[in-house]
Write a protein that holds these residues in place. Structure first.
Motif, mmCIF file in Angstrom:
data_model
loop_
_atom_site.group_PDB
_atom_site.id
_atom_site.type_symbol
_atom_site.label_atom_id
_atom_site.label_comp_id
_atom_site.label_asym_id
_atom_site.label_seq_id
_atom_site.Cartn_x
_atom_site.Cartn_y
_atom_site.Cartn_z
ATOM 1 N N SER A 21 6.343 1.852 -4.074
ATOM 2 C CA SER A 21 7.100 0.652 -3.744
ATOM 3 C C SER A 21 6.697 -0.501 -4.671
ATOM 4 N N ALA A 22 5.387 -0.636 -4.842
ATOM 5 C CA ALA A 22 4.894 -1.755 -5.653
ATOM 6 C C ALA A 22 5.290 -1.598 -7.118
ATOM 7 N N VAL A 23 5.124 -0.388 -7.633
ATOM 8 C CA VAL A 23 5.450 -0.166 -9.047
ATOM 9 C C VAL A 23 6.955 0.008 -9.167
ATOM 10 N N GLY A 26 9.832 -4.500 -11.373
ATOM 11 C CA GLY A 26 8.950 -5.660 -11.531
ATOM 12 C C GLY A 26 7.883 -5.410 -12.579
ATOM 13 N N ASN A 27 7.365 -4.212 -12.629
ATOM 14 C CA ASN A 27 6.290 -3.910 -13.577
ATOM 15 C C ASN A 27 6.822 -3.665 -14.988
ATOM 16 N N ILE A 28 7.956 -2.981 -15.075
ATOM 17 C CA ILE A 28 8.358 -2.494 -16.396
ATOM 18 C C ILE A 28 9.459 -3.340 -17.020
ATOM 19 N N ILE A 101 18.814 -9.201 0.227
ATOM 20 C CA ILE A 101 19.109 -9.880 -1.037
ATOM 21 C C ILE A 101 18.476 -9.126 -2.208
ATOM 22 N N ILE A 102 17.188 -8.794 -2.066
ATOM 23 C CA ILE A 102 16.512 -8.143 -3.190
ATOM 24 C C ILE A 102 17.144 -6.785 -3.478
ATOM 25 N N LEU A 103 17.371 -6.012 -2.422
ATOM 26 C CA LEU A 103 17.892 -4.668 -2.662
ATOM 27 C C LEU A 103 19.272 -4.715 -3.311
ATOM 28 N N PHE A 227 3.776 -11.604 -5.652
ATOM 29 C CA PHE A 227 4.326 -11.064 -4.410
ATOM 30 C C PHE A 227 5.368 -9.986 -4.695
ATOM 31 N N PHE A 228 6.224 -10.301 -5.644
ATOM 32 C CA PHE A 228 7.307 -9.357 -5.952
ATOM 33 C C PHE A 228 6.733 -8.016 -6.385
ATOM 34 N N THR A 229 5.787 -8.058 -7.302
ATOM 35 C CA THR A 229 5.291 -6.809 -7.865
ATOM 36 C C THR A 229 4.488 -6.013 -6.845
ATOM 37 N N LEU A 230 3.824 -6.708 -5.916
ATOM 38 C CA LEU A 230 3.056 -5.966 -4.906
ATOM 39 C C LEU A 230 3.928 -5.560 -3.710
ATOM 40 N N SER A 231 5.177 -5.963 -3.713
ATOM 41 C CA SER A 231 6.092 -5.731 -2.570
ATOM 42 C C SER A 231 5.627 -6.442 -1.313
ATOM 43 N N GLY A 233 5.435 -9.728 1.367
ATOM 44 C CA GLY A 233 6.133 -10.936 1.806
ATOM 45 C C GLY A 233 7.510 -10.688 2.386
ATOM 46 N N MET A 234 7.864 -9.417 2.622
ATOM 47 C CA MET A 234 9.143 -9.192 3.288
ATOM 48 C C MET A 234 9.097 -8.010 4.240
ATOM 49 N N GLY A 235 7.890 -7.612 4.622
ATOM 50 C CA GLY A 235 7.801 -6.608 5.682
ATOM 51 C C GLY A 235 7.891 -5.162 5.228
ATOM 52 N N VAL A 236 8.005 -4.943 3.910
ATOM 53 C CA VAL A 236 8.066 -3.560 3.443
ATOM 54 C C VAL A 236 6.722 -2.867 3.668
ATOM 55 N N LEU A 237 5.637 -3.548 3.286
ATOM 56 C CA LEU A 237 4.332 -2.921 3.475
ATOM 57 C C LEU A 237 3.927 -2.923 4.948
HETATM 58 N N1 PFF Z 1 7.518 -4.265 -6.111
HETATM 59 C C1 PFF Z 1 8.790 -3.930 -6.663
HETATM 60 C C2 PFF Z 1 8.735 -4.090 -8.171
HETATM 61 O O1 PFF Z 1 7.724 -4.542 -8.703
HETATM 62 O O2 PFF Z 1 9.728 -3.783 -8.812
HETATM 63 C C3 PFF Z 1 9.928 -4.721 -6.095
HETATM 64 C C4 PFF Z 1 9.880 -4.897 -4.627
HETATM 65 C C5 PFF Z 1 9.914 -3.794 -3.802
HETATM 66 C C6 PFF Z 1 9.766 -6.172 -4.102
HETATM 67 C C7 PFF Z 1 9.794 -3.972 -2.440
HETATM 68 C C8 PFF Z 1 9.661 -6.359 -2.754
HETATM 69 C C9 PFF Z 1 9.669 -5.248 -1.946
HETATM 70 F F1 PFF Z 1 9.527 -5.440 -0.665
#
Ligand code: PFF
Length: 455
Positions: A21-23, A26-28, A101-103, A227-231, A233-237
């Motif tokens: 999820s994190a990778v 956002g990373n690449i 929104i993000i998805l 926050f974005f890269t670690l996923s 702040g929106m309840g995914v983790l």
């Molecule tokens: N972490 C993902 C990325 O770096 O591309 C994007 C992401 C996934 C953001 C899940 C937020 C999330 F809840």
């Protein structure tokens, strides 16, 4: 429907799925281009500070909250907020909204990367003779509604299919299969990048800081991206944490996830900047960096078409494991709050996500004239979610765990599954202070600076 909750097969499955999820894009895709736009190494240093001072503590807090409640975000707050319940349920709703929104726009860029896998196979990329060619081709593709919407559709379908099969048989299986493949491809690309003549300039760009380019906005971008890269702040983790058993070690799993994510972002930066500099291209190209510039790099290199195929497969894998995590959060929220079946919810949510993504998809072509605050629809979605909603979500998690839950409860939950490591009480006390004081204060300050109160 609050039926018996599924759990991960084991802790390693959780770490791989959460790292998946994190990778992601956002990373690449994003980390290299915002690093390029914000001056290189100085940005990387601020980003790393944001990750380890704010991102990791909040990440651990979020996973812990999920493991504690064994519920999706909205239901967690509904069940466990002792005071101000309406506020907290609304906070859960905000997580859901941020996910939508993000998805919606994330699938658009994911679709581009799947499209570029096809472009690599069809030989279009190998035919470029200059970066101009690559940019013109990219522009033509992303302004074609048919191209963009069909690949976006493929991606929504793929993510939906995985989530349809559930946590252990869908998400965990795909993460176990794809994450090792991902890592091997990335290492191959790094070796290739470093071996190119002229790659040293790319290394210098990543390691030698130039502080003159740093502003408050740089810090806001770095924090939002942490926050974005670690996923976080929106309840995914939180959702992924809710599938953990009580004897798993939340603290070390959290640190592993963050280290993997950071390592992969830096490796992706290495692979990309070494090759961009080796070919004398501009690192501050913006969102088009990996689609405008890299294809031209590949076209001009021996064996480039193979590396192009590898690179865009890498990007697609990274995107898929992230989209499924967001979809799972949305699905789990709806399942916990309704009587519907997983299958129905997955189909309905995927359809909604596809439709919501259409304006972002078209904002590079047919609807590029539709602007808000001088930004395209896609940019508004990205800015709003990454720079505002995610840090706000992180702030909410930190406040809930740091201030609303009882300290004893939090410590007990963290120490459950911790093992007998020496000094654990001191480590957890530092973590708690970071969540309770440092994270809220820092996030708040960065917000103030963003709205111009602090200059
Ligand atoms: N972490 C993902 C990325 O770096 O591309 C994007 C992401 C996934 C953001 C899940 C937020 C999330 F809840």
């Amino acid at each position: 429907m609050l039926e018996k909750r599924e759990h991960w097969g084991n802790r390693f499955g959780f770490i791989l799925a959460a790292a998946g999820s994190a990778v992601g894009l956002g990373n690449i895709w994003k980390f290299p281009y915002i690093t390029g736009e914000n001056g290189g190494a100085a940005f990387v240093i601020i980003y790393l500070l944001c990750i380890f001072i704010v991102g990791v503590p909040v990440l651990i807090a979020e996973v812990l909250l999920g493991r504690y409640s064994q519920l999706g975000p909205v239901t967690t707050f509904r069940r466990y907020a002792r005071k101000h319940k309406t506020f907290w349920v609304a906070a859960g709703g905000l997580f859901f909204l941020t996910g939508l929104i993000i998805l919606s726009y994330y699938n658009v860029v994911a679709g581009w990367s799947a499209g570029y896998v096809v472009e690599s196979i069809s030989g279009h990329i190998a035919a470029f003779t200059s970066s101009g060619d690559a940019a013109v081709h990219f522009q033509a593709l992303i302004s074609s509604p048919w191209w963009i919407l069909s690949f976006q559709f493929v991606f929504v379908l793929a993510g939906g299919l995985v989530v349809y099969f559930g946590v252990k048989n869908g998400i965990e299986k795909i993460a176990r299969l794809l994450m090792p493949v991902f890592f091997i491809i990335l290492v191959l690309l790094v070796i290739w990048g470093i071996s190119l003549e002229g790659s040293a300039a790319g290394l210098r760009f990543l390691w030698e800081p130039d502080w003159s380019t740093v502003s408050f906005n740089t810090v806001l971008t770095a924090l939002g991206h942490a926050f974005f890269t670690l996923s976080v702040g929106m309840g995914v983790l939180l959702t992924y944490g809710s599938y953990l058993k009580k004897d798993d070690n939340v603290f070390f799993s959290g640190i592993m996830i963050a280290l993997l994510d950071t390592l992969i972002a830096l490796l992706a930066g290495l692979a990309i900047f070494t090759s961009v500099f080796a070919m004398g291209f501009d690192p501050a190209e913006g969102p088009g960096l990996v689609f405008n510039v890299l294809p031209a790099v590949f076209a001009n290199m021996p064996g480039g078409s193979i590396f192009s195929l590898l690179f865009f497969s890498l990007l697609s894998i990274a995107a898929l494991t992230s989209t499924i995590s967001i979809l799972e959060m949305l699905v789990s929220t709806l399942l916990d709050e309704s009587n519907l079946s997983r299958h129905r919810v997955v189909i309905g949510t995927s359809a909604m996500i596809f439709i919501l993504g259409i304006p972002s998809a078209l904002s590079f072509g047919k609807w590029s004239h539709l602007q808000l605050f001088g930004r395209s629809i896609f940019d508004v979605m990205d800015y709003l979610s990454a720079n505002i909603l995610l840090p706000l979500g992180g702030l909410l998690v930190a406040v809930f765990v740091g201030w609303y839950m009882q300290k004893r409860e939090v410590h007990d939950e963290l120490l459950r599954g911790f093992g007998d490591s020496y000094g654990k009480r001191r480590v957890t006390a530092v973590w708690f202070d970071l969540v309770k004081y440092a994270a809220p204060v820092l996030i708040f300050l960065v917000f103030l600076s963003a709205i111009g109160v602090l200059k």
